[in-house]
Scaffold this motif. Structure first.
Motif, PDB file in Angstrom:
ATOM      1  N   UNK A 185      -2.901   7.050   4.545  1.00  0.00           N
ATOM      2  CA  UNK A 185      -3.606   5.804   4.869  1.00  0.00           C
ATOM      3  C   UNK A 185      -4.471   5.958   6.117  1.00  0.00           C
ATOM      4  N   UNK A 186      -5.686   5.429   6.050  1.00  0.00           N
ATOM      5  CA  UNK A 186      -6.570   5.378   7.211  1.00  0.00           C
ATOM      6  C   UNK A 186      -6.524   3.938   7.697  1.00  0.00           C
ATOM      7  N   UNK A 187      -5.628   3.657   8.631  1.00  0.00           N
ATOM      8  CA  UNK A 187      -5.286   2.284   8.981  1.00  0.00           C
ATOM      9  C   UNK A 187      -6.452   1.498   9.566  1.00  0.00           C
ATOM     10  N   UNK A 188      -7.278   2.131  10.375  1.00  0.00           N
ATOM     11  CA  UNK A 188      -8.404   1.415  10.974  1.00  0.00           C
ATOM     12  C   UNK A 188      -9.336   0.890   9.886  1.00  0.00           C
ATOM     13  N   UNK A 189      -9.539   1.714   8.872  1.00  0.00           N
ATOM     14  CA  UNK A 189     -10.387   1.292   7.766  1.00  0.00           C
ATOM     15  C   UNK A 189      -9.723   0.228   6.912  1.00  0.00           C
ATOM     16  N   UNK A 193      -6.456  12.581  -5.428  1.00  0.00           N
ATOM     17  CA  UNK A 193      -5.877  12.103  -6.688  1.00  0.00           C
ATOM     18  C   UNK A 193      -4.634  12.910  -7.052  1.00  0.00           C
ATOM     19  N   UNK A 194      -4.694  14.220  -6.819  1.00  0.00           N
ATOM     20  CA  UNK A 194      -3.572  15.104  -7.139  1.00  0.00           C
ATOM     21  C   UNK A 194      -2.337  14.719  -6.335  1.00  0.00           C
ATOM     22  N   UNK A 195      -2.515  14.501  -5.022  1.00  0.00           N
ATOM     23  CA  UNK A 195      -1.385  14.160  -4.172  1.00  0.00           C
ATOM     24  C   UNK A 195      -0.840  12.767  -4.503  1.00  0.00           C
ATOM     25  N   UNK A 221       0.843  -1.189   0.000  1.00  0.00           N
ATOM     26  CA  UNK A 221       0.000   0.000   0.000  1.00  0.00           C
ATOM     27  C   UNK A 221       0.885   1.248   0.000  1.00  0.00           C
ATOM     28  N   UNK A 222       0.563   2.173  -0.886  1.00  0.00           N
ATOM     29  CA  UNK A 222       1.352   3.400  -0.979  1.00  0.00           C
ATOM     30  C   UNK A 222       0.445   4.631  -0.980  1.00  0.00           C
ATOM     31  N   UNK A 259       5.208  10.914  -4.480  1.00  0.00           N
ATOM     32  CA  UNK A 259       6.273  11.222  -3.540  1.00  0.00           C
ATOM     33  C   UNK A 259       6.352  10.118  -2.487  1.00  0.00           C
ATOM     34  N   UNK A 260       7.494   9.951  -1.828  1.00  0.00           N
ATOM     35  CA  UNK A 260       7.571   8.962  -0.737  1.00  0.00           C
ATOM     36  C   UNK A 260       6.625   9.357   0.383  1.00  0.00           C
ATOM     37  N   UNK A 261       6.021   8.376   1.025  1.00  0.00           N
ATOM     38  CA  UNK A 261       5.068   8.659   2.098  1.00  0.00           C
ATOM     39  C   UNK A 261       5.744   9.280   3.313  1.00  0.00           C
ATOM     40  N   UNK A 262       6.996   8.959   3.510  1.00  0.00           N
ATOM     41  CA  UNK A 262       7.742   9.498   4.640  1.00  0.00           C
ATOM     42  C   UNK A 262       9.227   9.459   4.310  1.00  0.00           C
TER      43      UNK A 262
END
Length: 311
Positions: A177-181, A290-292, A172-173, A297-300
C-alpha cells in the motif's frame, strides 16, 4: 464520555527513541480532554526496540505493541496499526520524533470541526542537504505527473484519521500500500496542516535514496497506468524518428558511400536496447504487482502482541 485517541507508531531499530516519543506524547495529552493509547508496531527490529516497548507497556496500561515476525516495511507497519486501533480517531506518526506530537492538538481541533482526515505537510527543512531536498521534490513531481493523484510536496505519514476512514482502510488488502496516495484517493473531508520537522532524537534515517526511488515507482504504478502509455508514446516517437534515417540510406546507396565505423551502430543498439528494457521493466512492475496480489498472502505476520482482539 471522553473520546479515545489511538496513536500508532511504526518502529524499526528505534530503541533509543521509544521512551522519548512516548514522553512527548504524554506531555501533550496531559493537557487534553481525551483518553489515549499508544500502539507501537515493531517492524522486525534488530536492536532492543521490542524489549523497550514491552517494558514501557508494563509501566503504562495504555501502551500496546505489535511485533512483526520480520521486516515488512513502514507502510505495512502503519497498516497493521490501523487494523488494530479502535479509537474514535487514529493518529500515525514516526518514532524518531521528527513528527512533533505538539501538532496533535491542532489536528484534533480540525477533527472536532468535522474533518475526517487531517494530514500534515512538512515545511522544507533547510538542515537537509540540497541533494536530499532536491530528491524529495523530484519524488512528488514524479508521482503527480505520472499518476492520477495530486500530492502536495512534503506530505507526510503524520496524519489523523476518523474512525469511519479507518474502517474503510481495513478493507484494503494491497500487498504494497502507498498510504499517502490512498489517503488522497479515499476522498472524505480533508484538511492539511503545515509543520516544521523536528530533529531526529537518535539514530539515523531509514529512507535511503534507493528506498525513495522504490517508493516513487510504487506510488506511480499503484494509482495509474500512465507509465504504460508513456512507454507506448516513447516507442512510437522513436519509430517515427528512425524514419529520418531512410533518406540517408538511399543517398548512401546511390552515392556508393561506405558506412564508416561501428561505434555509431553499437551506440544505436545500446540506446534502443536500453529503451526496450525500460519499457519491459515498466510492464514487468505491473505484472509483478498482479502476481504478488494473486498469491493472497497475509500482508504482515504478527509474532506477538499485548492487544486483545476487539473485533
Amino acid at each position: 464520555m471522553r473520546k479515545l485517541v489511538s496513536i500508532i507508531i511504526p518502529a524499526y531499530n528505534e530503541a533509543e527513541n521509544v521512551r522519548h516519543i512516548f514522553d512527548k506524547i504524554k506531555v501533550v495529552f496531559d493537557t487534553l480532554p481525551y483518553n489515549w493509547e499508544v500502539i507501537f508496531i515493531d517492524d522486525g527490529s534488530k536492536d532492543e526496540t521490542i524489549n523497550t516497548v514491552m517494558a514501557l507497556s508494563k509501566e503504562n496500561n495504555n501502551v500496546y505493541f505489535l511485533e512483526f515476525s520480520k521486516n515488512f516495511g513502514h507502510q505495512l507497519a502503519v497498516k497493521a496499526g490501523l487494523d488494530n486501533a479502535y479509537g474514535d480517531c487514529v493518529v500515525s506518526l514516526d518514532c524518531d520524533a521528527q513528527h512533533p506530537p505538539e501538532i496533535i492538538p491542532d489536528m484534533l481541533v480540525k477533527w472536532e470541526e468535522g474533518y475526517d482526515i487531517v494530514y500534515t505537510i512538512r515545511e522544507e527543512d533547510k538542515r537537509l542537504s540540497k541533494a536530499k531536498r532536491s530528491t524529495s521534490n523530484l519524488f512528488y513531481k514524479l508521482v503527480n505527473s505520472l499518476s492520477d493523484i495530486e500530492l502536495e510536496a512534503g506530505t507526510a505519514d503524520f496524519r489523523l484519521l476518523d474512525r469511519k476512514v479507518v474502517n474503510v482502510f481495513r478493507n484494503f488488502h494491497e500487498t504494497e500500500p502507498f498510504l499517502r496516495g490512498l489517503i488522497k484517493w479515499l476522498g472524505f473531508k480533508q484538511h492539511g496542516i503545515h509543520y516544521s520537522p523536528a530533529e531526529r532524537f537518535a539514530g539515523s534515517s531509514k529512507y535511503s535514496v534507493k528506498k525513495m526511488i522504490h517508493l516513487a515507482l510504487h506510488g506511480v504504478t499503484s494509482f495509474s497506468i500512465k507509465p504504460l502509455y508513456t512507454a507506448v508514446y516513447l516507442g512510437l516517437s522513436m519509430s517515427l524518428l528512425s524514419l529520418l534515417y531512410i533518406p540517408y540510406v538511399i543517398y548512401a546507396f546511390y552515392s556508393h558511400i561506405e558506412v564508416s565505423g561501428w561505434a555509431s551502430t553499437i551506440m544505436t543498439i545500446v540506446f534502443f536496447g536500453g529503451l526496450q528494457l525500460i519499457m519491459l521493466g515498466i510492464i514487468g512492475i505491473y505484472v509483478g504487482k498482479m502476481f504478488m496480489q494473486t498469491k493472497n498472502r497475509p500482508n504482515y505476520i504478527i509474532r506477538s502482541t499485548n492487544l486483545k482482539d476487539q473485533s
